[in-house]
Design a protein around this motif. Structure first.
Motif, short mmCIF file in Angstrom:
data_model
loop_
_atom_site.label_atom_id
_atom_site.label_comp_id
_atom_site.label_asym_id
_atom_site.label_seq_id
_atom_site.Cartn_x
_atom_site.Cartn_y
_atom_site.Cartn_z
N SER A 51 41.00 35.56 43.97
CA SER A 51 40.79 36.23 45.25
C SER A 51 39.30 36.46 45.38
CB SER A 51 41.53 37.57 45.31
OG SER A 51 40.85 38.54 44.52
N ASN A 99 39.12 40.93 44.47
CA ASN A 99 40.09 41.70 43.68
C ASN A 99 41.31 42.14 44.49
OD1 ASN A 99 38.99 41.52 41.16
ND2 ASN A 99 38.04 43.54 41.17
N THR A 100 41.71 41.35 45.50
CA THR A 100 42.83 41.76 46.35
C THR A 100 44.14 41.05 46.02
OG1 THR A 100 41.99 40.18 47.96
CG2 THR A 100 41.47 42.51 48.33
N PRO A 145 47.57 40.65 44.42
CA PRO A 145 48.44 41.75 43.94
C PRO A 145 48.33 42.01 42.45
CG PRO A 145 49.66 40.29 45.41
CD PRO A 145 48.30 39.67 45.24
N GLN A 147 45.66 41.51 40.55
CA GLN A 147 44.38 42.22 40.30
C GLN A 147 44.47 43.68 40.74
OE1 GLN A 147 42.08 39.22 42.43
NE2 GLN A 147 40.83 38.88 40.60
N LYS A 148 45.11 43.90 41.90
CA LYS A 148 45.26 45.29 42.37
C LYS A 148 46.06 46.11 41.37
CE LYS A 148 46.80 45.17 46.67
NZ LYS A 148 47.01 44.95 48.12
N ILE A 188 44.11 46.89 38.25
CA ILE A 188 43.16 47.99 38.46
C ILE A 188 43.91 49.33 38.48
CG2 ILE A 188 41.64 49.05 40.18
CD1 ILE A 188 40.70 46.15 40.86
N ASP A 189 45.03 49.36 39.18
CA ASP A 189 45.74 50.63 39.32
C ASP A 189 46.32 51.12 37.99
OD1 ASP A 189 45.03 50.63 41.91
OD2 ASP A 189 46.99 50.04 42.71
N ALA A 192 52.80 44.79 40.55
CA ALA A 192 52.28 43.73 41.43
C ALA A 192 53.41 43.11 42.25
CB ALA A 192 51.57 42.67 40.60
N TYR A 236 53.82 45.28 45.15
CA TYR A 236 52.72 45.09 46.11
C TYR A 236 52.93 43.81 46.92
CZ TYR A 236 50.00 48.46 43.27
OH TYR A 236 49.56 49.55 42.59
N ARG A 245 50.57 50.82 47.56
CA ARG A 245 49.78 50.98 46.34
C ARG A 245 49.98 52.37 45.77
NH1 ARG A 245 43.78 48.51 45.99
NH2 ARG A 245 43.83 49.69 44.07
N PRO A 249 37.22 46.96 37.28
CA PRO A 249 37.14 45.99 38.39
C PRO A 249 36.45 44.68 37.99
CG PRO A 249 36.69 48.18 39.21
CD PRO A 249 36.77 48.30 37.71
#
Lengths: 156, 724
Positions: free
Chosen positions: A78, A81-82, A84, A86-87, A90-91, A147, A150, A156, B207
């Protein structure tokens, strides 16, 4: 002789020895160092990229085999970082040292593309080729499940 | 045009320059931070102290003096600083400390990460650094407003004038603050008002780690850089006698072949080419004194020694007499093998050498030691060596060993011409040229009285030494078996070092005979917790008591440890019915200052151990970042499980027999049990976690195996007994 393929959506041409594995072409020739060297024998998964959408170990794949194919690396998953995966990574704050995580994420993204709602068994099967020496496995499992939510439009 | 000088033994011993030709002249090497510094020149940060810089745009840059290898220092140390600075967390950036400074050593001789000390040693100084900088900002704002500092308060990166409600941001007063001629006091916060400490704060480095942007040592790329691969003697300590690079020179991309102190390096246009050139090298070796070493011969040597009295390591009471007088005597011999670190990122270092200066880029666990070794290899004073600390793809002690730094500098010096050289180890290099967790063997003798209480604990340790000998004893080797948490009236311990590495930080190889050994996650404890917690379990069985009931009266002076045992037992359902075929084992103890109990639940499936669940209760004092704390504990448990199941490095003809992950396999996703971590937060000073949990999961599992099979596991790994 130049070898042409698609790299992260763009046409790419490289002039290297045909036996050189894709991993080293990416890292040394093209400067895409997100894909990691871990074992050189397709045992650890740190070098995982997508070839025509399939998760593939780039450390044992000669560049000649990549001609005409489409390669996606962690840098191309992506723009920001968008994805799912990667999101969720991160979360859940999955990475510790982070070295294996490019490979983990590429394997997980390929799993999610194939199975929208993977079971724990699916995760074991798809991820057992990726070693994490820090032991982030519980977090990886949680992040893949998250993910999947998502990707289905869950919050999220 | 590149030429290689073929060397005979005499020429090699002269240590002359190896190779000429192909020089890159007028090479320009920018400072790694120069480009970034220029782009940020409009917002030149003000240095408040060794740890904090504040830019006019309010960006706060924390200098992280404890390098990051996954343990979370980038985030947790920033939390300590930012808490007391009361800055805006969203504006926090970090950089690694690349100057060697006593400020960054916290009173120790090493600048780096080791011994699970990052939080323990930084807890007080970093909060003070934050608080002092905060007070300076308040003073500067007060001076600007013409009010007293006591008329001001701080809030999220701003100073507030309580009389007028005027506000200034930190960035706007930082420069004035840095010029104040005052000695500010550190007013530390009341812990009940903490906003960051004790909270699960998202890691600052995540990140970049999920999009491939983080630069690890292996990712460093400099203009004009060449790539090196080094062929070492397959036997530790062996030397090059001669080499022939004729075939290597024909490999596309070949640039140089150079002999250095422990091998021959191929230098080429890229890593792959360097590997192919290396394969084409023909090298004659002098294999040296280890050429006949084997696991079998070492085992025999250790087994002979364990029957002979060694150097006294502890004597409390009269253990001999107590054994003679005891109602029951119990004896057992245990042993563990060598283990490799196997960090995911193989060792690597990028070096550039000139007659006046040497620079190195690498993941370094011990920066000042890396600098010392680089200086020695470069033939330069330490002030002429610049280090550039990178993120580490794992460490576990491995990146404190300086072989990869020495090699890279030696290669860069041999190639010369100011050409940056990146040396990358293969996985095989990494597994076969480690400083291993020492193989060791212990013999226990204990006595129980008529009530089943232990009256004597005697232990003899046979373990090679690498942390320094005092009066014939390596304290790291005997610590966890001689100094046990249990109150037993008569304790005796003695010790044999089959071989010694006198100064592992500065000279990595044993003197003369010996397989290299080094710090490996929880040094000493990674074997000794297994020994002690297994044998205490044996004593409980001999006494006919439940393992917890047996331990409890021996731990009355350690209420915090007892509390972890009680909580772990409650959460794991100790003594409650388990699923059919499931068994539990327990281990308890301290490590890195923290205390915990672990309970493993296993079954035997088709003759193999299956680990279902690990429950642990942990007292590590004040917690900085709960999620980070839990992850460190999980990490150690997973590390320890691989060790107990199959971790085994063996030697034959002086060669390490394992080459890659198929023969030395870390734990994989489908093998991970359910891990439940129960933190027991309190306001005691924080203690270490990175190396706390891997030692005790081992005996928790082997004690469960005993319950399941009746077989006491006295040798690791379980694979040797066919159980894994």
């Amino acid at each position: 002789m130049a070898i042409e393929f698609t790299l992260n959506g763009k046409r790419q041409s490289v002039d290297v020895v045909p036996q050189m594995p894709l991993l080293w072409v990416l890292r040394d020739t093209l400067g895409l160092t997100g894909t990691k060297f871990g074992c050189g024998m397709a045992l650890c998964g740190a070098c995982t990229v997508h070839i025509n959408g399939q998760p593939t170990r780039s450390c044992t794949l000669p560049i000649s085999m990549v001609a005409g194919k489409s390669v996606t690396t962690i840098e191309g998953l992506s723009a920001d970082n968008t994805h799912p995966i990667q999101k969720a990574w991160i979360d859940v704050d999955v990475p510790q040292c982070g070295y294996c995580q490019s490979g983990q994420i590429m394997s997980a993204a390929a799993l999610l593309a194939k199975k929208a709602n993977p079971s724990d068994g699916d995760i074991d099967e798809a991820m057992r080729g990726n070693i994490c020496r820090c032991g982030t496995y519980q977090e990886i499992r949680e992040a893949i499940h998250r993910a999947a939510q998502y990707a289905k439009g869950g919050t999220r | 045009m590149t030429t290689v000088i073929k060397l005979d033994r005499r020429n090699f011993l002269k240590g002359s320059a190896m190779v000429a030709g192909g020089l890159v002249l007028g090479f320009y090497l920018p400072d790694a931070n120069e480009a970034e510094a220029q782009s940020a020149a409009s917002a030149t940060p003000v240095r408040m102290n060794a740890f904090i810089q504040i830019a006019p745009d309010d960006t706060v840059t924390m200098t992280i003096h404890k390098p990051e290898f996954g343990q979370g220092t980038v985030t947790s140390l920033s939390q300590l600083l930012a808490e007391e600075l009361e800055c805006d967390w969203k504006k926090v950036k970090t950089q690694f400390a690349d100057t060697i400074d006593p400020m960054y050593m916290m009173g120790a001789p090493i600048q780096g990460v080791y011994g699970s000390t990052a939080i323990r040693t930084s807890w007080d100084p970093l909060r003070r650094a934050g608080a002092i900088a905060c007070q300076m900002l308040i003073e500067a704002a007060a001076a600007k407003w013409g009010v007293q500092a006591s008329d001001c308060r701080v809030e999220n990166g701003t100073v507030v004038n309580m009389k007028t409600n005027a506000r200034v941001t930190y960035g706007s007063v930082a420069e004035a603050a840095s010029k104040l001629d005052i000695t500010p006091r550190a007013y530390l916060k009341d812990p009940t008002t903490f906003k960051l400490i004790g909270k699960t704060i998202a890691r600052l480095d995540t990140p970049d780690k999920v999009c491939g942007k983080t630069t690890f040592g292996i990712d460093v790329k400099l203009p004009g850089m060449l790539y090196a691969s080094l062929e070492r003697c397959p036997v530790s300590g062996g030397k090059v006698e001669s080499f022939d690079a004729t075939a290597a020179m024909k490999v596309p991309g070949f640039r140089y072949a150079v002999a250095i102190s422990n091998g021959v390096a191929a230098v080429a246009d890229n890593t792959w080419s360097a590997l192919q050139c290396r394969k084409a090298l023909k090298i004659e070796w002098d294999e040296g004194v280890n050429a006949t070493a084997s696991t079998a011969s070492l085992k025999k040597m250790f087994a002979d020694l364990v029957e002979k009295p060694g150097a006294e390591a502890r004597k409390t009471g009269d253990a001999q007499a107590a054994v003679a007088a005891g109602a029951k005597k119990i004896e057992a011999v245990y042993e563990v093998p060598f283990l490799a670190h196997a960090t995911m990122e193989p060792m690597n270092c990028t070096a550039v050498w000139s007659p006046n200066e040497c620079q190195i880029w690498a993941g370094m666990q011990m920066q000042n030691i890396s600098r010392n070794i680089a200086a020695k290899a470069a033939g330069l004073p330490v002030e002429k060596v610049l280090i550039h600390t990178q993120y580490m793809g794992g460490g576990f002690g491995r990146r404190g060993r300086q072989d990869f730094v020495q090699e890279a500098v030696e290669i860069a010096k041999a190639v010369s011409g100011g050409i940056p050289i990146k040396l990358t180890w293969t996985r095989e290099d990494d597994m076969q040229n480690d400083g291993y967790r020492p193989m060791s063997r212990v013999k226990f003798t204990a006595a129980l009285d008529a009530n089943g209480s232990p009256t004597a604990w005697m232990v003899r340790v046979v373990a090679p030494s690498f942390t320094g000998m005092r009066n014939g004893v390596d304290n790291s080797a005997v610590g966890g078996v001689a100094n046990i948490p249990y109150e037993i009236p008569n304790i005796a311990a003695d010790y044999h070092a089959p071989y010694v590495t006198p100064d592992v930080l500065n000279d990595f190889r044993p003197v003369g005979f010996g397989i290299p050994i080094d710090y490996w996650r929880a040094p000493g404890a990674n074997a000794n917790a297994y020994y002690t917690e297994s044998f205490i379990d044996e004593l409980a069985v001999a006494a006919g008591k439940d393992p917890i009931e047996f331990r409890k009266p021996l731990l009355t002076k350690n209420p915090r440890l007892l509390a972890t045992m009680e909580l772990a037992a409650e959460k794991a359902g100790w003594e409650k019915p388990l699923p059919a075929g499931h068994f539990q084992g327990l281990a308890t103890g301290g490590g890195s200052g923290s205390l915990s109990t672990q309970i493993a639940e296993i079954s035997i499936e088709k003759g193999k151990v299956k680990i279902h669940r690990i429950v642990t209760a942990v007292d590590c004092g004040q917690i900085i970042n709960p999620r980070g704390a839990v992850q460190q504990i999980e990490s150690g448990i997973i590390f320890g499980i691989a060790q107990v199941l199959r971790g085994n490095i063996t030697i034959d003809k002086g060669r390490v027999q394992q080459t890659n992950f198929h023969q030395y396999e870390p734990l994989r996703m489908d093998e991970v049990p359910k891990i439940e971590v129960y933190l027991m937060p309190n306001t005691n000073n924080p203690t270490g976690l990175g190396e706390h949990s891997n030692p005790h999961v081992v005996p928790a599992i082997t004690n469960a195996v005993y319950k399941a099979t009746g077989k006491r596991i006295r040798e690791l790994p379980l694979r040797l007994a066919g159980l894994a």
